[in-house]
Design an enzyme around this catalytic site. Structure first.
Site, PDB file in Angstrom:
ATOM      1  CG  ASN A 180      -2.383   7.509  -1.587  1.00  0.00           C
ATOM      2  OD1 ASN A 180      -2.714   8.495  -2.237  1.00  0.00           O
ATOM      3  ND2 ASN A 180      -1.614   7.608  -0.508  1.00  0.00           N
ATOM      4  CD  GLU A 181       1.003  10.131  -1.424  1.00  0.00           C
ATOM      5  OE1 GLU A 181       0.686  11.303  -1.642  1.00  0.00           O
ATOM      6  OE2 GLU A 181       1.460   9.740  -0.320  1.00  0.00           O
ATOM      7  CG  MET A 182       2.478   2.088  -1.920  1.00  0.00           C
ATOM      8  SD  MET A 182       3.671   2.818  -0.760  1.00  0.00           S
ATOM      9  CE  MET A 182       5.166   1.950  -1.165  1.00  0.00           C
TER      10      MET A 182
END
Length: 836
Positions: A432-434
């Site tokens: 998620n979102e890295m």
């Protein structure tokens, strides 16, 4: 195989204490302290601080168990730990058999030489996760978000436990999943993998007769002898009858594949498109009439992938089920409680059922929690929810040491093998979102850690997927346009997280400027309802800016952001319950703006997964269902804006286009009705239009011009458009449009009235008004109920009938008690300042 269940009663103590206390497994330290009355409810006021302090210490869990002498002659005895959270030393009869450091893994430990006949003892010591990450962070700092404890990426433990912008900091520990002993002879099934090949006609429609489905069942074994070995494979239909079966000879082999054909298969479809029939594949491992092992996988016959094709807008991103491209209608799922031991199949079933009831067909398991229990996926199979499954990495920078690589590889193998057979699994996502973080966020970005990111999510995990589940689509991150740090939040390719309305404080209409191919996160906060607020506050706390209300708000100036948008749209609420109501209406309107816009652009836009479905504690958050299972306005709205056939309005000044979106496999034929009305509901102008909409398409059905009717400002403040969609005389959808902000509309007192009848298993509520009433909300003062519709608009002379199943009224009420507890309000009653 013999099994000895080690769940149940244990003894537990802080390592520095001398006396043990009772404990329950599966469970946790915090939950055991709570059960023993040693701490108060950690969610009440700021009791979180007391619960958090428990995690600064080490703890021991101990229990006795008895082993029959016959076990000593078995080929193998395993201690199976399905979930140890997290830093654990495991001893059997004083011998160390394992040190663990990953709560997401299953540990199978050979204890054949440690057990004895008669009484045995198992001892598990859990070390403080807070002390661990503090020490590791001092040695090698890793970036993480401000809402979380520094250093959490060092430890393979559910990240949300260290705090998030919607959750408390309670880094609990303990034996959180089943633990048991297995005694085995001969051989065991080490891996069963089922794949499907569908006939050419399997993609016609949910009502068609698809071609045959060929199943390949790959069987891997772990052998302890040279005896002849075979596997019987049986496929059972949804009605329980045997469809087909086969025998596979495994003598001298560790792996073999059974090929079976299912004629006239019943296909699995997502919710709202078709049914969810489920088959069973049972593998029985046997030798000379003796059964060594047995495993059953429940499957749905379907094809499911993600299509990415170049087109005039960029590159598509859409789920394709049985050859049909579908629009994903869903929400993001987070862990249901910070005390995992309080979760249950019953609680999750209610959540999943409520999600399907609100017409969702997709759910994203967010990567900062843990891989849910098997029953979560069983329920998604049954209710038809496609699962977007993140691997458990979120919003942190990771250091890929050799040891870290080894444990995350095994973590991925464990969970992919556990879950890949489920019909619901539609996508595996790396994190998620890295990827977006490495490109767009401001944090230290050393080259070696950037390389570690690529090695983890674009090499290591894809390699695992190629070996363990090559049939399921893998996506490196969310959001992403495909990896490699190339424009990861690209509007025209891949999936997008869009937060400009909330964090950027832009107006709701901003959604209409964007045609995301797939929006997998967007959200707007609200407060929970009044009964929930009272559950975690004292009377003096019940002000949005009190210390405790802000304690239960983890998104910076979240309360201020809600009030900013409230001031832009509504009048000042008259009291705290009215403020909570207004916040929920704002949230629902915000998400509706985005969803309806993207569904009007079906084909270009193919997914809406709002943030977020649920809560893990009572809090002001982006959820549509609060931590106590109560539907917010957003969840009722989602039942309408996620209806497979949707009528929605694109209003631009005095021009309004009414659109009909059909996400069913059959052509929709119906009628649009509309009326421009005064505030007292008098009709100014009205009309109707027959519509036909092809499957999986959206059209502009009616274009309305109100230049003359709305040329005066007074008319814009006092007139509204009401519209509805009918199919075979049944109401399919409804909505309304104001031509000014709600705070400027000249509402009349609707004089709302509700009557209640008892219809056996249901209460039937009829709501009437004497003028236009907007966002009409029903609530029980002294109980909880699920209404068939809520937060709707009413026109005078058009009463609304609402149904309430008595099974969803808690505690149960008589007709008189229900009627006396029922409260009705609308936007008019919310404010002290009433217009004429």
């Amino acid at each position: 195989m013999d099994r000895l269940n080690l769940n149940g009663e244990w003894m537990m103590k802080r390592s520095t204490d001398s006396r043990f206390m009772n404990a329950v497994v599966p469970g946790s330290v915090t939950l055991d302290y709570l059960r023993a009355g040693l701490i108060d409810d950690p969610f009440y006021r700021d009791n979180e601080l007391v619960a958090r302090a428990l995690s600064e210490h080490d703890y021991e869990y101990v229990r006795k168990f008895f082993v029959d002498e016959s076990w000593l002659s078995k080929d193998r005895v395993y201690l199976v730990c399905e979930g140890l959270d997290t830093l654990a030393s495991v001893e059997v009869n004083g011998s160390l058999v394992a040190r663990t450091d990953n709560m997401h893994r299953t540990y199978r430990l050979d204890v054949s030489t440690q057990i004895v006949s008669g009484e045995n003892e198992i001892r598990i010591v859990f070390s403080s996760p807070m002390r661990y990450i503090e020490e590791k962070q001092a040695e090698y700092p890793l970036w993480g978000p401000d809402a979380s404890l520094p250093g959490f990426p060092h430890l393979r433990k559910a990240h949300y436990m260290f705090g998030w912008d919607w959750g408390p900091i309670i880094p609990d520990m303990g034996i959180w999943r089943d633990i048991y002993l297995e005694a085995r002879d001969g051989a065991r099934l080490s891996d069963v993998y089922v794949t499907q090949r569908h006939g050419a006609n399997a993609v016609i429609s949910s009502a068609a007769s698809p071609g045959p489905v060929d199943l390949a069942i790959r069987i891997r074994t772990e052998k302890y002898s040279d005896e002849p070995l075979a596997a019987k494979v049986v496929v059972t239909s949804p009605d329980g009858s045997v469809v087909t079966e086969a025998m596979v000879d495994l003598t001298g082999l560790n792996e073999a594949t059974a090929l079976l054909r299912v004629e006239n298969p019943k296909l699995w479809w997502p919710n709202g498109i078709g049914d969810q029939p489920l088959y069973e594949v049972t593998v029985v491992l046997q030798s000379l009439g003796r059964i060594y092992d047995q495993e059953t996988k429940r499957i749905g016959l379907r094809t499911l992938t993600v299509r990415r094709d170049d087109d005039q807008w960029g590159q598509s991103f859409e789920f394709v089920v049985n050859g049909v491209s579908i629009f994903a209608r869903g929400a993001n799922y987070i862990p249901e409680d910070n005390l995992i031991g309080r979760t249950s199949r019953e609680k999750t079933q209610r959540l999943i059922a409520d999600t399907a009831m609100a017409n969702h067909n997709c759910i994203r398991v967010w990567g900062g929690g843990y891989y849910p229990n098997d029953y979560f996926y069983d329920l998604c199979d049954e209710y038809g929810l496609i699962v977007w499954q993140d691997f458990m990495f979120a919003c942190g920078v990771y250091h890929l040491t050799e040891e870290f690589a080894q444990t995350i590889r095994q973590e991925a193998i464990d969970n992919v093998r556990r879950l890949r057979h489920h019909a619901c699994i539609g996508i595996w996502c790396g994190n998620n979102e890295m990827e977006q973080g490495w490109v767009d966020w401001n944090f230290p970005k050393p080259a070696n850690l950037r390389t570690d990111y690529l090695r983890m999510f674009e090499i290591l995990l894809p390699d695992v997927m190629k070996e363990e589940d090559p049939e399921t689509f893998y996506w490196p991150a969310s959001p992403s346009s495909g990896g490699g740090f190339v424009n990861p939040n690209d509007e025209n390719s891949g999936d997008v997280h869009y937060w400009q309305v909330w964090h950027g404080q832009k107006p709701f209409t901003e959604y209409r400027k964007h045609y995301f191919r797939f929006c997998s996160e967007f959200g707007f906060q609200s407060f929970p309802e009044w009964k929930t607020v009272k559950s975690f506050t004292a009377e003096d706390d019940r002000n949005p800016f009190s210390r405790i209300m802000e304690w239960h708000q983890r998104s910076g100036n979240g309360n201020g952001t809600m009030l900013l948008h409230l001031s832009q749209n509504f009048r000042l609420p008259k009291d705290m319950p009215s403020l909570l109501y207004a916040s929920q209406v704002l949230q629902a309107e915000s998400i509706q703006y985005g969803v309806e816009h993207w569904r009007r652009n079906l084909g270009r836009c193919m997914g809406s997964i709002y943030w977020q479905l649920n809560d893990c504690w009572p809090v002001a958050s982006w959820s549509s269902i609060d931590s106590l299972g109560r539907w917010k306005a957003l969840h009722y709205f989602s039942k309408r804006f996620y209806n497979p056939v949707l009528i929605s309005a694109l209003d631009e000044g005095e021009d309004v286009s009414l659109h009909v979106t059909n996400e069913r496999l059959e052509r929709f034929v119906g009628q649009v009705q509309w009326a421009l009305r005064e505030a007292d509901s008098t009709v100014v102008k009205e009309g109707h239009q027959s519509v036909e909409v092809e499957p999986m398409s959206s059209i502009s059905a009616v274009h309305l011009l109100f230049h003359d009717e709305l040329k005066d400002d007074s008319h814009r403040r006092s007139r509204y458009l009401e519209f509805s969609l009918y199919h075979d005389g049944e109401l399919e959808g409804v909505g309304c449009v104001l031509f000014v902000k709600p705070k400027h509309f000249e509402y009349r007192d609707p004089k709302l009235r509700a009557s209640v009848l008892d219809n056996g298993g249901q209460f039937v509520v009829t709501v009437e008004s004497q003028a236009f009433a907007n966002y009409v909300a029903l609530e029980l003062k002294n109980a909880d109920a699920l209404f068939s519709d809520n937060y709707f608009h009413l026109s005078a002379g058009s009463p609304r009938t609402i149904y309430v199943d008595k099974a969803r009224v808690q505690p149960s009420l008589s007709l008189r008690e229900f009627a006396n507890s029922l409260e009705v309000m609308s936007l008019y009653e919310m404010s002290e300042h009433h217009s004429m």
